[in-house]
Design a protein around this motif. Structure first.
Motif, PDB file in Angstrom:
ATOM      1  N   UNK A 141       0.855  -1.182   0.000  1.00 25.33           N
ATOM      2  CA  UNK A 141       0.000   0.000   0.000  1.00 25.33           C
ATOM      3  C   UNK A 141       0.890   1.230   0.000  1.00 25.33           C
ATOM      4  N   UNK A 142       0.821   2.030  -1.054  1.00 25.78           N
ATOM      5  CA  UNK A 142       1.532   3.293  -1.110  1.00 25.78           C
ATOM      6  C   UNK A 142       0.605   4.364  -0.556  1.00 25.78           C
ATOM      7  N   UNK A 195       1.414  -7.188   4.818  1.00 26.57           N
ATOM      8  CA  UNK A 195       2.267  -6.744   3.734  1.00 26.57           C
ATOM      9  C   UNK A 195       2.974  -5.461   4.115  1.00 26.57           C
ATOM     10  N   UNK A 196       3.283  -4.636   3.113  1.00 24.81           N
ATOM     11  CA  UNK A 196       4.016  -3.400   3.330  1.00 24.81           C
ATOM     12  C   UNK A 196       3.129  -2.182   3.159  1.00 24.81           C
ATOM     13  N   UNK A 197       3.252  -1.249   4.115  1.00 25.02           N
ATOM     14  CA  UNK A 197       2.716   0.094   3.933  1.00 25.02           C
ATOM     15  C   UNK A 197       3.902   0.973   3.580  1.00 25.02           C
ATOM     16  N   UNK A 198       3.919   1.455   2.339  1.00 22.35           N
ATOM     17  CA  UNK A 198       5.074   2.175   1.811  1.00 22.35           C
ATOM     18  C   UNK A 198       4.849   3.680   1.957  1.00 22.35           C
ATOM     19  N   UNK A 199       5.790   4.336   2.652  1.00 23.18           N
ATOM     20  CA  UNK A 199       5.731   5.785   2.815  1.00 23.18           C
ATOM     21  C   UNK A 199       6.821   6.392   1.945  1.00 23.18           C
ATOM     22  N   UNK A 200       6.439   7.060   0.861  1.00 23.79           N
ATOM     23  CA  UNK A 200       7.435   7.608  -0.068  1.00 23.79           C
ATOM     24  C   UNK A 200       8.031   8.916   0.455  1.00 23.79           C
ATOM     25  N   UNK A 247       2.243  -6.395   9.375  1.00 23.89           N
ATOM     26  CA  UNK A 247       2.417  -5.158   8.622  1.00 23.89           C
ATOM     27  C   UNK A 247       3.846  -4.644   8.800  1.00 23.89           C
ATOM     28  N   UNK A 248       4.471  -4.300   7.684  1.00 22.74           N
ATOM     29  CA  UNK A 248       5.789  -3.679   7.645  1.00 22.74           C
ATOM     30  C   UNK A 248       5.595  -2.218   7.272  1.00 22.74           C
ATOM     31  N   UNK A 249       5.878  -1.314   8.207  1.00 26.66           N
ATOM     32  CA  UNK A 249       5.831   0.115   7.931  1.00 26.66           C
ATOM     33  C   UNK A 249       7.161   0.482   7.280  1.00 26.66           C
ATOM     34  N   UNK A 250       7.136   0.736   5.985  1.00 26.42           N
ATOM     35  CA  UNK A 250       8.367   0.878   5.205  1.00 26.42           C
ATOM     36  C   UNK A 250       8.539   2.326   4.764  1.00 26.42           C
TER      37      UNK A 250
END
Length: 409
Positions: free
Chosen positions: A7-8, A39-44, A59-62
């Motif tokens: 999730x972006x 899964x991954x929560x992607x923080x750009x 959940x992986x806070x990435x």
């Protein structure tokens, strides 16, 4: 950790970094990821103001490069755990910026930054203060994980913490890898990593620059349901702090068992390797190996007096009953010290400290032998410090201690 979903957080939120607070959008992404199996929560890249984020199972806070989560400083909006805190008599609740309780397979990863915004919690106009004054105690922790299983913190930078940076309470199977902690060194209570009654904790390849204790095994009184602090391994870390590089305690209401510290570089600390046991718990089977220490004394407000190795077990106050508490089976091997003070051992009774081995421990003392120096015993039932002349000890043949091929300069 499974990565069933990515999730972006900018998807559908193109103006997220320009809004006053991104908590709702980021928390929604974490919840959605958790609900779909993880899964991954992607923080750009970008700056995101948050109150608290509650991390959930799988959940992986990435945080990607250039991503920065910044605490709002509005503690009323942070996630709270009811009190007491540290001691049963302290009824105060505690709060966390990144918070998890009873979760499994959780992670904070990436190359981004989480900023605790410590300046929101200190009094103004303290430009020349060596020990900053703050509004209240305790203040928010940056990462608070309680009763979690299979935890990973990897690669990120945690900075400007207002209080303890990472607090692991009763967690099982935690790895902290390639973490950078960079706090204001004048800020008190900014512990780097507090391992509180957690088990199977592996900390490696980290850089810790902070004001208070860098790596701190604890057994706080209110967390007794989680038992002892066991199986802690710390390797390949570089530490700079105005307090202790490694400190057992001072909260020691449980036991510390089977801990290993290897390949550490300690610079500009007020105290190097420390046992500050002040409650009924014991420390057993602890190894320090291949460690390079340089200590110096800071201001009186910081606990410590430049001791490179500090082994103490004393009552916290006149009501403390230590029973049979002890520090035993401790090895210091290949430890090089450059210090303004000597090595201190202080116990509340004969035999409270036993089976301690110094094997190839060198001390390059920066003060002349015979000079009177101060040792800091705080907190203890006399709440103070003692003064003793520096002595060279060439023989520790007493049955409680041993020296093997040591060189005391």
């Amino acid at each position: 950790m499974e990565e069933n979903m990515k999730v972006n957080v900018l998807e559908g939120n193109r103006d997220l970094t320009s809004t006053a607070n991104a908590t709702v959008a980021l928390q929604s992404a974490i919840d959605r990821c958790n609900q779909h199996g993880g899964g991954q929560v992607i923080i750009p890249e970008g700056r995101y103001i948050i109150d608290s984020l509650i991390l959930k199972s799988n959940v992986d806070l990435h945080l990607e490069s250039g991503a920065e989560l910044i605490g709002s400083g509005d503690e009323e909006r942070y996630q709270h755990r009811p009190g007491p805190f540290e001691l049963i008599k302290n009824e105060t609740p505690i709060s966390g910026l990144i918070y998890a309780d009873g979760q499994e397979n959780i992670a904070i990863t990436g190359s981004g930054t989480i900023d605790g915004n410590y300046e929101k919690f200190i009094l103004p106009n303290q430009q020349d203060e060596v020990h900053l004054k703050f509004y209240k105690y305790p203040r928010p922790m940056m990462v608070y994980f309680e009763n979690c299983r299979n935890v990973l913190i990897q690669g990120v930078t945690l900075q400007n913490s207002p209080f303890w940076t990472v607090h692991l309470v009763g967690d099982l199977n935690t790895e902290i890898s390639h973490l950078t902690i960079n706090n204001e060194v004048r800020m008190p209570n900014t512990d780097g990593i507090d391992v509180d009654r957690s088990k199977n904790t592996y900390i490696h390849d980290c850089q810790i620059h902070t004001g208070d204790d860098a790596i701190c095994p604890k057994c706080t009184e209110e967390t007794s349901e989680y038992g002892d602090c066991e199986n802690l391994t710390v390797t390949n870390c570089h530490i700079v702090t105005q307090s202790s590089a490694v400190k057992f305690g001072s909260s020691s209401f449980g036991n510390f068992n089977n801990c290993i510290f290897r390949h550490l570089t300690v610079r500009d600390t007020n105290r190097g390797l420390a046992f500050q046991l002040r409650d009924p718990g014991s420390a057993r089977n602890i190894i320090f190996e291949d460690i390079d220490i340089a200590t110096k004394h800071y201001s009186k407000e910081w606990w410590g007096s430049g001791e490179p190795i500090y082994i103490t077990i004393l009552p916290r106050d006149t009501n403390t009953q230590l029973a049979d508490a002890e520090i035993s089976h401790v090895v210091f091997r290949n430890v090089k010290c450059c210090a303004e003070n000597g090595i201190l051992l202080a116990g509340y009774r004969d035999g409270a400290i036993k089976d301690v081995c110094f094997d190839h421990v060198t001390l390059d003392l920066q003060r002349p032998l015979g000079q009177e120096v101060e040792y800091d015993l705080r907190p203890d039932d006399h709440n103070g410090k003692i003064k003793r002349p520096l002595k060279a000890i060439n023989d520790l043949s007493h049955s409680q201690y041993s020296v093997n091929d040591c060189d005391f300069d």
